[in-house]
Design a protein around this motif. Sequence first.
Motif, PDB file in Angstrom:
ATOM      1  N   GLY A 154      43.755  50.498  38.023  1.00 22.47           N
ATOM      2  CA  GLY A 154      44.208  51.725  37.395  1.00 22.47           C
ATOM      3  C   GLY A 154      43.109  52.601  36.840  1.00 22.47           C
ATOM      4  O   GLY A 154      43.374  53.699  36.337  1.00 22.47           O
ATOM      5  N   VAL A 155      41.852  52.137  36.912  1.00 18.34           N
ATOM      6  CA  VAL A 155      40.719  52.935  36.434  1.00 18.34           C
ATOM      7  C   VAL A 155      40.387  54.008  37.463  1.00 18.34           C
ATOM      8  O   VAL A 155      40.216  53.718  38.651  1.00 18.34           O
ATOM      9  N   SER A 156      40.325  55.232  37.025  1.00 17.97           N
ATOM     10  CA  SER A 156      40.035  56.351  37.932  1.00 17.97           C
ATOM     11  C   SER A 156      38.688  56.163  38.607  1.00 17.97           C
ATOM     12  O   SER A 156      37.675  55.908  37.950  1.00 17.97           O
ATOM     13  N   GLY A 157      38.661  56.261  39.938  1.00 17.86           N
ATOM     14  CA  GLY A 157      37.425  56.122  40.700  1.00 17.86           C
ATOM     15  C   GLY A 157      37.289  54.788  41.392  1.00 17.86           C
ATOM     16  O   GLY A 157      36.464  54.647  42.299  1.00 17.86           O
ATOM     17  N   VAL A 158      38.065  53.789  40.983  1.00 15.37           N
ATOM     18  CA  VAL A 158      38.002  52.477  41.624  1.00 15.37           C
ATOM     19  C   VAL A 158      38.729  52.538  42.964  1.00 15.37           C
ATOM     20  O   VAL A 158      39.875  52.989  43.036  1.00 15.37           O
ATOM     21  N   ARG A 159      38.064  52.082  44.023  1.00 12.65           N
ATOM     22  CA  ARG A 159      38.640  52.163  45.357  1.00 12.65           C
ATOM     23  C   ARG A 159      39.498  50.943  45.685  1.00 12.65           C
ATOM     24  O   ARG A 159      40.617  51.066  46.144  1.00 12.65           O
ATOM     25  N   LYS A 160      38.982  49.744  45.435  1.00 14.22           N
ATOM     26  CA  LYS A 160      39.781  48.544  45.662  1.00 14.22           C
ATOM     27  C   LYS A 160      39.272  47.429  44.751  1.00 14.22           C
ATOM     28  O   LYS A 160      38.153  47.485  44.233  1.00 14.22           O
ATOM     29  N   VAL A 161      40.104  46.406  44.562  1.00 13.76           N
ATOM     30  CA  VAL A 161      39.774  45.274  43.695  1.00 13.76           C
ATOM     31  C   VAL A 161      40.048  43.983  44.455  1.00 13.76           C
ATOM     32  O   VAL A 161      41.135  43.802  45.015  1.00 13.76           O
ATOM     33  N   THR A 162      39.064  43.087  44.488  1.00 15.18           N
ATOM     34  CA  THR A 162      39.256  41.773  45.076  1.00 15.18           C
ATOM     35  C   THR A 162      39.007  40.714  44.007  1.00 15.18           C
ATOM     36  O   THR A 162      38.366  40.983  42.985  1.00 15.18           O
ATOM     37  N   THR A 163      39.507  39.510  44.235  1.00 12.97           N
ATOM     38  CA  THR A 163      39.297  38.405  43.308  1.00 12.97           C
ATOM     39  C   THR A 163      38.547  37.281  44.000  1.00 12.97           C
ATOM     40  O   THR A 163      38.589  37.151  45.228  1.00 12.97           O
ATOM     41  N   ALA A 164      37.842  36.484  43.203  1.00 11.67           N
ATOM     42  CA  ALA A 164      37.076  35.371  43.747  1.00 11.67           C
ATOM     43  C   ALA A 164      37.041  34.238  42.740  1.00 11.67           C
ATOM     44  O   ALA A 164      37.123  34.462  41.525  1.00 11.67           O
ATOM     45  N   ILE A 165      36.920  33.025  43.240  1.00 13.90           N
ATOM     46  CA  ILE A 165      36.790  31.842  42.398  1.00 13.90           C
ATOM     47  C   ILE A 165      35.316  31.475  42.323  1.00 13.90           C
ATOM     48  O   ILE A 165      34.662  31.324  43.357  1.00 13.90           O
ATOM     49  N   ILE A 166      34.782  31.329  41.116  1.00 17.77           N
ATOM     50  CA  ILE A 166      33.381  30.964  40.929  1.00 17.77           C
ATOM     51  C   ILE A 166      33.277  29.465  40.684  1.00 17.77           C
ATOM     52  O   ILE A 166      33.858  28.939  39.739  1.00 17.77           O
ATOM     53  N   LEU A 167      32.538  28.794  41.543  1.00 15.17           N
ATOM     54  CA  LEU A 167      32.295  27.380  41.327  1.00 15.17           C
ATOM     55  C   LEU A 167      31.342  27.210  40.150  1.00 15.17           C
ATOM     56  O   LEU A 167      30.387  27.951  40.002  1.00 15.17           O
ATOM     57  N   GLY A 168      31.604  26.221  39.317  1.00 17.26           N
ATOM     58  CA  GLY A 168      30.729  25.994  38.171  1.00 17.26           C
ATOM     59  C   GLY A 168      31.266  26.588  36.904  1.00 17.26           C
ATOM     60  O   GLY A 168      30.668  26.449  35.852  1.00 17.26           O
ATOM     61  N   ARG A 169      32.414  27.287  36.957  1.00 23.15           N
ATOM     62  CA  ARG A 169      33.048  27.814  35.761  1.00 23.15           C
ATOM     63  C   ARG A 169      34.436  27.213  35.610  1.00 23.15           C
ATOM     64  O   ARG A 169      35.151  27.042  36.586  1.00 23.15           O
ATOM     65  N   THR A 170      34.803  26.915  34.400  1.00 22.74           N
ATOM     66  CA  THR A 170      36.158  26.461  34.107  1.00 22.74           C
ATOM     67  C   THR A 170      36.697  27.300  32.979  1.00 22.74           C
ATOM     68  O   THR A 170      35.961  27.797  32.130  1.00 22.74           O
ATOM     69  N   SER A 171      38.013  27.500  32.940  1.00 23.87           N
ATOM     70  CA  SER A 171      38.640  28.244  31.849  1.00 23.87           C
ATOM     71  C   SER A 171      38.943  27.299  30.716  1.00 23.87           C
ATOM     72  O   SER A 171      38.721  26.092  30.787  1.00 23.87           O
ATOM     73  N   GLN A 172      39.500  27.830  29.610  1.00 24.15           N
ATOM     74  CA  GLN A 172      39.811  27.022  28.442  1.00 24.15           C
ATOM     75  C   GLN A 172      40.796  25.914  28.796  1.00 24.15           C
ATOM     76  O   GLN A 172      40.661  24.794  28.354  1.00 24.15           O
ATOM     77  N   ALA A 173      41.815  26.241  29.573  1.00 23.89           N
ATOM     78  CA  ALA A 173      42.768  25.227  30.005  1.00 23.89           C
ATOM     79  C   ALA A 173      42.215  24.560  31.251  1.00 23.89           C
ATOM     80  O   ALA A 173      41.795  25.218  32.192  1.00 23.89           O
ATOM     81  N   ALA A 174      42.195  23.226  31.273  1.00 26.62           N
ATOM     82  CA  ALA A 174      41.599  22.498  32.390  1.00 26.62           C
ATOM     83  C   ALA A 174      42.414  22.712  33.657  1.00 26.62           C
ATOM     84  O   ALA A 174      43.619  22.453  33.680  1.00 26.62           O
ATOM     85  N   PRO A 175      41.790  23.191  34.737  1.00 24.24           N
ATOM     86  CA  PRO A 175      42.509  23.384  35.987  1.00 24.24           C
ATOM     87  C   PRO A 175      42.746  22.061  36.691  1.00 24.24           C
ATOM     88  O   PRO A 175      42.204  21.024  36.309  1.00 24.24           O
ATOM     89  N   ASP A 176      43.544  22.100  37.734  1.00 24.77           N
ATOM     90  CA  ASP A 176      43.757  20.901  38.532  1.00 24.77           C
ATOM     91  C   ASP A 176      42.432  20.458  39.139  1.00 24.77           C
ATOM     92  O   ASP A 176      41.539  21.271  39.385  1.00 24.77           O
ATOM     93  N   PRO A 177      42.286  19.161  39.398  1.00 25.99           N
ATOM     94  CA  PRO A 177      41.025  18.673  39.982  1.00 25.99           C
ATOM     95  C   PRO A 177      40.691  19.414  41.267  1.00 25.99           C
ATOM     96  O   PRO A 177      41.553  19.644  42.113  1.00 25.99           O
ATOM     97  N   ALA A 178      39.435  19.795  41.402  1.00 25.91           N
ATOM     98  CA  ALA A 178      38.987  20.518  42.593  1.00 25.91           C
ATOM     99  C   ALA A 178      38.682  19.526  43.707  1.00 25.91           C
ATOM    100  O   ALA A 178      38.477  18.330  43.458  1.00 25.91           O
ATOM    101  N   PRO A 179      38.638  20.001  44.948  1.00 25.22           N
ATOM    102  CA  PRO A 179      38.197  19.126  46.036  1.00 25.22           C
ATOM    103  C   PRO A 179      36.820  18.556  45.742  1.00 25.22           C
ATOM    104  O   PRO A 179      36.003  19.201  45.071  1.00 25.22           O
ATOM    105  N   GLN A 180      36.524  17.399  46.262  1.00 26.32           N
ATOM    106  CA  GLN A 180      35.310  16.682  45.897  1.00 26.32           C
ATOM    107  C   GLN A 180      34.031  17.503  46.051  1.00 26.32           C
ATOM    108  O   GLN A 180      33.214  17.530  45.132  1.00 26.32           O
ATOM    109  N   PRO A 181      33.788  18.198  47.183  1.00 28.24           N
ATOM    110  CA  PRO A 181      32.539  18.965  47.301  1.00 28.24           C
ATOM    111  C   PRO A 181      32.404  20.033  46.216  1.00 28.24           C
ATOM    112  O   PRO A 181      31.320  20.230  45.674  1.00 28.24           O
TER     113      PRO A 181
END
Length: 225
Positions: free
Chosen positions: A79-106
Amino acid sequence: MKSSAALAGATAAMALLCFLCVRYHAPQIERDLYERASARLESNGIPPAGLSFSGRDAQLSGAPDSPAVSNSAVNLVSGVSGVRKVTTAIILGRTSQAAPDPAPQPQEQFASILSAHPIEFGDATAYLSTENRAVVDSILSLLKGAPESRLKIVGHTDSTGLAAFNLILSERRAQAVKSRFVTGGIAEERLAAVGVGSAGPIASNETPEGRRKNRRIEFVVEERN
């Protein structure tokens, strides 16, 4: 003949001028969009640490269950004027406050390496130290064992210096890591190297310690729709 040569020269000069205009104005556009988008996220209780821009395109990065990559965050930035598109990505090595489900081994091993040994740089350099090379090589081994994995290598800088220089420096940092991966046997098409300059700080740029943390590399696994 002379007129043709003069025309060709003028065309080349104009192309160079256009390139330089885009090159040096792009960081200003990105910084303006980042400031307005991050302010909007913060006003809605969402931390903007995972927000970055490439031109007018925004990316929101974070742990799988992080508010920073939620639909709400995407809608706010879109909704910010001038922004063309927004994508999302998962960063390995970061966790949020709530523990996520176990990630794949690699990925779990990958996150553990980055958490214990972040890839950081000296001031105004893209040189990989001995410690950095050891970290990259550890991740290289994991990539060889997970041939389906595709990574985006994101270079960052602190806020010292000109925005245009920082953007180029951050790209050089990402390329340095990519080059070591490729030299080590990882197919180039599995890797993308980008720089975002100082647009995505994770610490205050007011202290030497904070600036050191911001001169870094992050690895992103892009979501597959």
